[in-house]
Motif scaffolding. Structure first.
Motif, short mmCIF file in Angstrom:
data_model
loop_
_atom_site.label_atom_id
_atom_site.label_comp_id
_atom_site.label_asym_id
_atom_site.label_seq_id
_atom_site.Cartn_x
_atom_site.Cartn_y
_atom_site.Cartn_z
N ALA A 1 -7.11 3.39 27.51
CA ALA A 1 -6.20 3.77 28.58
C ALA A 1 -6.11 2.67 29.63
O ALA A 1 -7.13 2.12 30.04
N PRO A 2 -4.91 2.35 30.08
CA PRO A 2 -4.78 1.37 31.16
C PRO A 2 -5.57 1.81 32.40
O PRO A 2 -5.38 2.91 32.90
N LEU A 3 -6.45 0.94 32.87
CA LEU A 3 -7.24 1.19 34.07
C LEU A 3 -6.55 0.49 35.23
O LEU A 3 -6.37 -0.73 35.20
N MET A 4 -6.16 1.26 36.24
CA MET A 4 -5.28 0.75 37.29
C MET A 4 -5.87 0.97 38.67
O MET A 4 -6.47 2.02 38.93
N VAL A 5 -5.69 -0.01 39.54
CA VAL A 5 -6.20 0.04 40.91
C VAL A 5 -5.02 -0.04 41.87
O VAL A 5 -4.06 -0.78 41.65
N LEU A 6 -5.10 0.71 42.96
CA LEU A 6 -4.01 0.77 43.93
C LEU A 6 -3.95 -0.49 44.79
O LEU A 6 -4.96 -0.95 45.32
N ASP A 7 -2.75 -1.01 44.94
CA ASP A 7 -2.45 -2.03 45.94
C ASP A 7 -1.85 -1.27 47.13
O ASP A 7 -0.69 -0.87 47.09
N PRO A 8 -2.63 -1.03 48.19
CA PRO A 8 -2.13 -0.21 49.30
C PRO A 8 -0.82 -0.71 49.91
O PRO A 8 -0.01 0.09 50.39
N SER A 9 -0.60 -2.01 49.87
CA SER A 9 0.63 -2.57 50.46
C SER A 9 1.86 -2.19 49.66
O SER A 9 2.99 -2.30 50.16
N ALA B 1 -6.12 7.49 54.14
CA ALA B 1 -6.29 8.02 55.50
C ALA B 1 -7.71 8.47 55.75
O ALA B 1 -8.18 8.46 56.90
N ALA B 2 -8.42 8.86 54.69
CA ALA B 2 -9.80 9.30 54.82
C ALA B 2 -10.79 8.14 54.80
O ALA B 2 -12.01 8.36 54.84
N GLY B 3 -10.29 6.91 54.70
CA GLY B 3 -11.16 5.74 54.73
C GLY B 3 -11.55 5.21 53.36
O GLY B 3 -12.45 4.36 53.27
N THR B 4 -10.89 5.65 52.31
CA THR B 4 -11.19 5.17 50.97
C THR B 4 -10.67 3.74 50.80
O THR B 4 -9.51 3.46 51.10
N GLU B 5 -11.52 2.86 50.30
CA GLU B 5 -11.14 1.46 50.16
C GLU B 5 -10.61 1.14 48.76
O GLU B 5 -9.74 0.27 48.61
N LEU B 6 -11.14 1.81 47.76
CA LEU B 6 -10.76 1.52 46.37
C LEU B 6 -10.28 2.81 45.71
O LEU B 6 -11.05 3.76 45.56
N VAL B 7 -9.01 2.85 45.34
CA VAL B 7 -8.41 4.01 44.68
C VAL B 7 -7.97 3.57 43.29
O VAL B 7 -7.25 2.57 43.14
N PHE B 8 -8.39 4.29 42.27
CA PHE B 8 -8.06 3.90 40.90
C PHE B 8 -7.71 5.11 40.06
O PHE B 8 -7.91 6.26 40.46
N PHE C 1 0.16 1.02 41.77
CA PHE C 1 -1.06 0.75 41.00
C PHE C 1 -0.82 -0.45 40.09
O PHE C 1 0.26 -0.61 39.52
N ARG C 2 -1.87 -1.25 39.91
CA ARG C 2 -1.79 -2.44 39.08
C ARG C 2 -2.94 -2.43 38.06
O ARG C 2 -4.08 -2.12 38.40
N ARG C 3 -2.64 -2.78 36.83
CA ARG C 3 -3.68 -2.73 35.78
C ARG C 3 -4.67 -3.88 35.94
O ARG C 3 -4.28 -5.03 36.14
N ILE C 4 -5.96 -3.51 35.82
CA ILE C 4 -7.00 -4.54 35.86
C ILE C 4 -7.89 -4.51 34.62
O ILE C 4 -8.69 -5.41 34.41
N GLY C 5 -7.75 -3.47 33.79
CA GLY C 5 -8.62 -3.38 32.62
C GLY C 5 -8.27 -2.19 31.75
O GLY C 5 -7.14 -1.68 31.79
N THR C 6 -9.26 -1.75 30.97
CA THR C 6 -9.06 -0.66 30.01
C THR C 6 -10.21 0.33 30.10
O THR C 6 -11.38 -0.04 30.02
N ALA C 7 -9.86 1.60 30.29
CA ALA C 7 -10.84 2.67 30.25
C ALA C 7 -10.84 3.27 28.85
O ALA C 7 -9.78 3.62 28.32
N CYS C 8 -12.01 3.38 28.24
CA CYS C 8 -12.12 3.89 26.88
C CYS C 8 -12.66 5.32 26.89
O CYS C 8 -13.63 5.61 27.60
N ILE C 9 -12.02 6.17 26.10
CA ILE C 9 -12.45 7.55 25.96
C ILE C 9 -12.58 7.82 24.46
O ILE C 9 -11.61 7.71 23.72
#
Length: 281
Positions: free
Chosen positions: A101-109, A241-248, A265-273
């Motif tokens: 599965a595409p592993l994606m991290v939020l770019d807040p901007s 808004a709750a102060g979370t720095e890393l959302v994925f 969200f931008r892909r940075i890797g792969t989550a395996c299930i």
């Protein structure tokens, strides 16, 4: 592993290891740890130990599966490929099917205003709301119907099927949900209209300054209306808004990942299930 993302992967490993520990025991099987739920609720998975010095072996996987069968648990394994690349071949050699599965991290901007993504309203569940129990039941019913017809393609199943899928929640499960929402460890949301009711649902799990958005689901009859994107954007905004720095999050497919690209969200890797072959379509 891309060296630019190593610190992110390290934070994700700590998150994955921490999430189950307040409700599950941890059993070590070589380089794997199996989380065993205490009481009723979501059955957890096995994943690589964060303090292991060697990658998981075939013997480790076999040991975990034997224990899972003995306990009546799903034979489920989860890991990040970039962190534990050796496990992919080992899992497949053990007869497991692996969803990559595409592993994606939020770019807040790049996070858009949820109101620009759909004409349906998104509502965050409040633990002290008189309708909290009904909201949680609706969230679970929407997910059950939606995931029975996975993907992004429209279909016939809609509000009628959702209503038929509503079940009464056990008091312990409802209390657990209420406590986690009240203390900020969980955020749940529904999207819908006054006439149709809840059409999409989703949630986020938070540990310190890291959070995962999961379970985003839209009824087949309501797809292609931007509901999943709007709901995801709302959850992401609440987390920031709750102060979370890393959302994925992990997208179920490349097609679904395109929805999350719209939300920043931008892909940075792969989550395996990994699960036995018959359980993964």
């Amino acid at each position: 592993m891309d060296p630019r993302h190593k610190h992110v992967f390290d934070r994700l490993e700590r998150f994955y290891d921490a999430v189950p520990r307040d409700v599950a025991g941890a059993e070590e099987h070589g380089a794997l740890v199996l989380f065993v739920r205490e009481g009723a609720g979501w059955p957890f998975y096995a994943r690589p130990r964060i303090d292991a010095t060697e990658p998981p072996s075939l013997a480790d996987v076999v040991s975990v599966r034997e224990r899972q069968r003995k306990l009546g648990l799903p034979e489920a394994f989860e890991w990040v490929h970039e962190t534990t690349p050796e496990l992919l071949a080992v899992a497949r050699s053990a007869g497991l099917s692996v969803l990559e599965a595409p592993l994606m991290v939020l770019d807040p901007s790049a996070l858009p205003d949820p109101a620009t993504l759909s004409d349906a309203a998104v509502r965050v569940l409040a633990a002290d709301s008189p309708g909290f129990a009904a909201d949680v039941a609706a969230r679970r019913a929407v997910a059950a119907v939606a995931f029975a017809a996975a993907g992004t393609a429209p279909g016939e199943a809609g509000p009628a099927e959702r209503d038929a899928a509503v079940t009464e929640l056990e008091l312990a499960a409802l209390d657990e949900e209420r406590v986690r929402i009240a203390d900020g460890r969980r955020i749940s949301a529904l999207a819908g209209t006054p006439t149709e009711g809840a059409l999409a649902s989703g949630m986020a799990m938070r540990v310190d300054d890291v959070a995962e958005i999961a379970g985003v689901a839209t009824l087949p009859s309501a797809r292609r209306r931007g509901l999943g994107a709007a709901l995801t954007a709302t959850l992401a905004r609440e987390l920031l808004a709750a102060g979370t720095e890393l959302v994925f999050l992990s997208a179920g497919s490349e097609e679904i990942a395109r929805v999350y690209l719209r939300v920043g969200f931008r892909r940075i890797g792969t989550a395996c299930i990994a699960e036995p072959a018959a359980l993964i379509p």
